[in-house]
Design a protein around this motif. Structure first.
Motif, short mmCIF file in Angstrom:
data_model
loop_
_atom_site.label_atom_id
_atom_site.label_comp_id
_atom_site.label_asym_id
_atom_site.label_seq_id
_atom_site.Cartn_x
_atom_site.Cartn_y
_atom_site.Cartn_z
N ASP A 1 0.83 -1.24 0.04
CA ASP A 1 0.04 -0.03 -0.06
C ASP A 1 0.92 1.30 -0.01
O ASP A 1 1.29 1.80 1.09
CB ASP A 1 -0.96 -0.12 1.16
N ILE A 2 1.29 1.74 -1.16
CA ILE A 2 2.34 2.78 -1.32
C ILE A 2 1.68 4.04 -0.70
O ILE A 2 2.45 4.79 -0.36
CB ILE A 2 2.57 2.96 -2.63
N ASN A 3 0.34 4.25 -0.92
CA ASN A 3 -0.10 5.51 -0.16
C ASN A 3 0.24 5.66 1.50
O ASN A 3 0.27 6.78 1.91
CB ASN A 3 -1.75 5.39 -0.06
N LYS A 4 0.57 4.52 2.12
CA LYS A 4 1.00 4.63 3.49
C LYS A 4 2.22 4.96 3.58
O LYS A 4 2.81 5.70 4.33
CB LYS A 4 0.79 3.19 4.22
N ILE A 5 3.16 4.65 2.54
CA ILE A 5 4.58 4.98 2.28
C ILE A 5 4.49 6.63 2.25
O ILE A 5 5.39 7.33 2.78
CB ILE A 5 5.41 4.28 1.43
N HIS B 1 -1.34 3.88 14.73
CA HIS B 1 -2.09 4.63 13.85
C HIS B 1 -2.89 3.87 12.63
O HIS B 1 -3.87 4.13 12.16
CB HIS B 1 -1.24 5.81 13.47
N PHE B 2 -1.77 2.88 11.89
CA PHE B 2 -2.32 2.29 10.95
C PHE B 2 -3.13 1.06 11.24
O PHE B 2 -3.65 0.43 10.13
CB PHE B 2 -0.94 1.93 9.72
N ARG B 3 -3.07 0.67 12.25
CA ARG B 3 -4.24 -0.56 12.71
C ARG B 3 -3.60 -1.88 12.15
O ARG B 3 -4.34 -2.59 11.52
CB ARG B 3 -5.61 -0.31 12.53
N PHE B 4 -2.13 -2.01 11.98
CA PHE B 4 -1.67 -3.33 11.65
C PHE B 4 -0.50 -3.58 12.83
O PHE B 4 -0.10 -2.73 13.65
CB PHE B 4 -1.00 -3.12 10.33
N ASP B 5 0.04 -4.82 12.66
CA ASP B 5 0.88 -5.29 13.56
C ASP B 5 2.43 -4.66 13.42
O ASP B 5 2.63 -3.89 12.48
CB ASP B 5 1.12 -6.81 13.34
N LYS B 6 3.25 -4.91 14.30
CA LYS B 6 4.53 -4.05 14.42
C LYS B 6 5.33 -4.66 13.33
O LYS B 6 6.20 -3.61 12.90
CB LYS B 6 5.26 -4.54 15.78
N ARG B 7 5.29 -5.79 13.01
CA ARG B 7 6.05 -6.17 11.69
C ARG B 7 5.59 -5.32 10.61
O ARG B 7 6.58 -5.05 9.56
CB ARG B 7 5.78 -7.53 11.51
N GLN B 8 4.22 -5.23 10.17
CA GLN B 8 3.96 -4.33 9.07
C GLN B 8 4.61 -3.02 9.13
O GLN B 8 4.95 -2.39 8.23
CB GLN B 8 2.59 -4.46 8.89
N SER B 9 4.36 -2.49 10.38
CA SER B 9 4.89 -1.04 10.70
C SER B 9 6.33 -0.99 10.40
O SER B 9 6.81 0.06 9.69
CB SER B 9 4.77 -0.74 12.20
N SER B 10 7.26 -2.22 10.72
CA SER B 10 8.58 -2.06 10.09
C SER B 10 8.79 -1.98 8.73
O SER B 10 9.55 -1.35 8.07
CB SER B 10 9.17 -3.12 10.87
N TYR B 11 7.97 -2.82 8.09
CA TYR B 11 7.93 -2.88 6.58
C TYR B 11 8.08 -1.48 6.08
O TYR B 11 8.53 -0.84 5.12
CB TYR B 11 7.02 -3.78 5.99
#
Length: 437
Positions: A281-285, A305-315
């Motif tokens: 989801d490049i809009n999040k980048i 904030h984005f309502r996903f897990d910490k691993r996704q946050s790191s991505y």
């Protein structure tokens, strides 16, 4: 004999369905002369056999069933299971624009793959990417922050002297843009309706309204007859009063496309950048540097904030880091000099700048170079897999997942600057771009 179109037949069937409200009123013995009547989704389904949400979705005053028109009432959802039939001002008559549109010049082509698709989000995204939305709002550094279906938090309000409470009602936000100081909510339409239900602006307004940022509401129409982009801004003078909406101003534009050159996107790729995070989801980048500037600067805060897990946050942090916009220091995110420059740019310049950052990424850069060297030859999905193999140590299913990431990034380039056209299994040069060296 006049042949009826599929669209006309569909409207006729919709009208017949909505007339079943007469059956509901009769069987429940509702008195529509009262200020408020409550009906449940179960009652609607039982009496009509129709989907309750669709029976309550009456976006224009003209579409009201006869019995509603007779008693001057309209309907609002209170939650996922109940609805209020109310007296009062439920709809707004759109202000006329009987003047020529202002010419707006852009070098961003309208995405060819979206031509002929009746989607308000396509035209709204194009208005945003070209900088036209910024032109109307007089705000340069907006970014797309939210869109899609969600449920409302609890909020109380009045309409026509009736006090109501809403919690968990389903809404759809066509687009919500932000900067550090403002939130701009947009409801989009194809065509120009005579009226619209105020709920389409008011419920999203109440769902995101806070004391931290001012909230603006805009009704957007794309007029296919005049190829015009129409914006109407409204203000709720009282956040707690549904019918306090007042017209602020409007704008009408015709977008003129002036092709740019692929030469404008030449880059010097950094061969060190071979990490490929799964950040589709490049809009999040795009959004992440703005959030870092607001103090959402740790993995935990970003995940919340984005309502996903910490691993996704790191991505997504890693993707922004690869593009040179943020950096990680002792578990805290901060903006680089590029990132600080990026968040201050006008929208249309930011889209180009972000595209150049993407083109510096080795895999994207190789696809881009292949398309410029052999303009009439597409790059296939299998060729992208091979490029990934040569630029990373990925194997197996991970390799295929990262290929989807690359295609997602290329689709963003297509939608926002039009350099390429992306299908399921290949990438081609845009037919609207000039090739100049």
């Amino acid at each position: 004999m006049v042949k009826r179109t599929t669209k006309t037949i569909g409207k006729h069937l919709e009208k017949r369905k909505l007339e079943k409200w007469s059956d509901i009123v009769t069987k429940l013995d509702l008195n529509l002369n009262e200020k408020t009547n409550i009906v449940t989704a179960k009652q609607i389904k039982s009496i009509t056999g129709e989907e309750p949400r669709l029976m309550a979705k009456i976006d224009q005053r003209e579409d009201l069933p006869s019995i509603f028109k007779k008693h001057n009432v309209f309907i609002l959802p209170l939650d996922r299971q109940s609805y209020a039939i109310l007296q009062g001002k439920g709809y707004h008559t759109l202000e006329p624009m009987d003047f020529d549109g202002e010419k707006y010049l852009t070098d961003n082509p309208f995405p060819v793959s979206s031509a002929g698709i009746e989607s308000e989000s396509t035209y709204l995204d194009y208005a945003y990417a070209t900088g036209l939305l910024s032109r109307f709002t007089h705000v340069d550094n907006l970014f797309l922050a939210t869109r899609g279906r969600r449920t409302t938090p609890q909020f109380d309000f009045s309409v026509g002297g009736t006090n109501l409470s809403v919690k968990g009602a389903q809404i759809e936000i066509d687009a919500g843009y932000e900067n550090v100081e403002q939130i701009v909510l947009v409801e989009g339409k194809i065509g120009v309706p005579n009226t619209f239900i105020i709920r389409q602006l008011y419920y999203p307004y109440r769902a995101v309204h806070s004391d931290k940022k001012s909230t603006r509401t805009i009704f957007f129409c794309y007029d296919p007859k005049e190829y015009a982009y129409l914006f109407y801004e409204y203000d709720f003078q009282s956040p707690f009063q549904y019918d306090s909406m007042k017209f602020v101003r409007s704008g009408k534009y015709n977008i003129n496309f002036k092709p740019s050159s692929l030469r404008d996107y030449r880059v010097n790729p950094d061969k060190e950048k071979i990490r490929i995070p799964q950040a589709d989801d490049i809009n999040k980048i795009v959004e992440l540097p703005f959030r870092v500037a607001e103090g959402i600067d740790t993995m935990e805060k970003m995940a919340a904030h984005f309502r996903f897990d910490k691993r996704q946050s790191s991505y997504y942090r890693e993707a922004s880091e690869i593009l040179g916009l943020v950096e990680l220091n002792r578990h805290t995110y901060s903006l680089t000099d590029k990132g600080k420059q990026y968040i201050q740019m006008p929208t249309h310049m930011r889209m180009k700048y972000f595209t150049k950052l993407l083109l510096e990424f080795p895999v994207i850069n190789q696809v881009y170079l292949n398309l410029t060297v052999e303009r009439d030859k597409p790059v296939t999905k299998n060729e992208i897999v091979d490029i990934l193999k040569n630029n990373s140590e990925l194997t197996g299913s991970t390799l295929l997942r990262r290929t989807q990431t690359i295609l997602a990034w290329l689709k963003w380039i297509q939608r926002n600057v039009g350099l390429v056209e992306v299908s399921k299994d290949r990438v081609s040069s845009s037919r609207q771009m000039k090739l100049e060296f």
